[in-house]
Design a protein around this motif. Structure first.
Motif: not given
Length: 277
Positions: A186, A203, A206-208, A210, A224, A226, A228, A234
């Motif tokens: 990040s 990706a 851990g950020k929606p 991103f 992806d 991630g 969330n 992510d």
């Protein structure tokens, strides 16, 4: 990239192998799960994994400890499971309560029972291409990549994330398959430009949403990893899907493969233990 369908196929294969193990050894492969505290999401994940274990013919032993558990108490408990003759694999559900040293708890898992691939021994095995257990999410991603005939030789792969059980081992597995790997996170400068040059993007930050769709090179493969709140990954899916040749949805992409690899490696562990004894 349909992780649900591929995981179902893997589960069928694992079930057949578990049945054969039962016939050969006179017992089922056995997975011990360890849950510390009463986090609702963690409880749900453990219940789901135990249900999938049962469907695959794998016995599961549930271990629940209070949220007041100390690091020493948890380590002692895991070490006892590691020494237990009836246990083939151990899964410590994470995250654990804040007072616990999670790394110390992971390292209490005997390497030959680390079916979730969370120990430093397992990471070293992934880095050196040895026969240890893979971290389940990266291992599942590699199976997806293979199922869709993605040629990694010489490919430029960007891994966004550096966690010890996802981002870092993911890069090692890609490197082992002759991809040229760049680790990002990040705080990486000029991230859009780096991603724009990637043939494969993983990706795991851990950020929606991103990773923006506009960053993706036409024809790239986007994974992806991630998850969330609200079933959001992510990656900005709609925009990325317009450019990508292949992309994993959330849900239904990486998640099912993670559980599939966990169960497959539990059966692997049972066979390896039987061979040693």
């Amino acid at each position: 990239m349909d992780g649900t369908a591929l995981a179902a196929k893997l589960l069928d294969e694992t079930t057949s192998r578990a049945q054969q193990f039962l016939a050969d050894a006179g017992r089922k492969p056995c997975l011990a799960t360890v849950l510390v505290g009463d986090d609702p999401a963690s409880r749900t994940y453990v219940k789901m994994k135990m249900n999938r274990s049962a469907k695959a013919g794998i016995e599961s032993v549930r271990n629940e400890l209070p949220d007041t558990t100390t690091t020493r108490e948890l380590v002692d408990h895991i070490e006892a499971l590691s020494a237990g003759p009836a246990i083939d694999g151990i899964l410590l559900q994470h995250p654990v309560p804040a007072q616990i040293d999670e790394r110390a708890a992971f390292e209490a898992i005997a390497p030959h029972k680390d079916v979730d691939g969370v120990t430093m021994h397992s990471f070293a095995s992934m880095a050196f291409g040895d026969t240890g257990f893979q971290s389940c999410t990266p291992g599942g991603i590699m199976r997806l990549i293979d199922a869709y005939d993605v040629d990694l030789t010489g490919a430029r792969a960007v891994v966004i994330g550096r966690s010890p059980i996802l981002g870092k081992p993911m890069g090692m597995l890609l490197l082992g398959r002759d991809a040229t790997v760049t680790y990002c996170h990040s705080k990486t400068r000029d991230l859009p430009e780096i991603v724009a040059g990637a043939d494969v993007v993983v990706a795991a930050v851990g950020k929606p949403e991103f990773v923006k769709g506009a960053w993706i090179k036409p024809g790239a493969v986007v994974i992806d990893a991630g998850y969330n709140p609200g079933n959001v990954g992510d990656v900005e899916y709609a925009g990325a899907a317009e450019a990508a040749r292949l992309i994993t949805p959330v849900p239904g992409g990486v998640g099912p493969m993670t559980i599939g690899v966990l169960l497959a490696q539990t059966v692997d562990a049972a066979y390896r233990r039987a061979a040693r004894s």
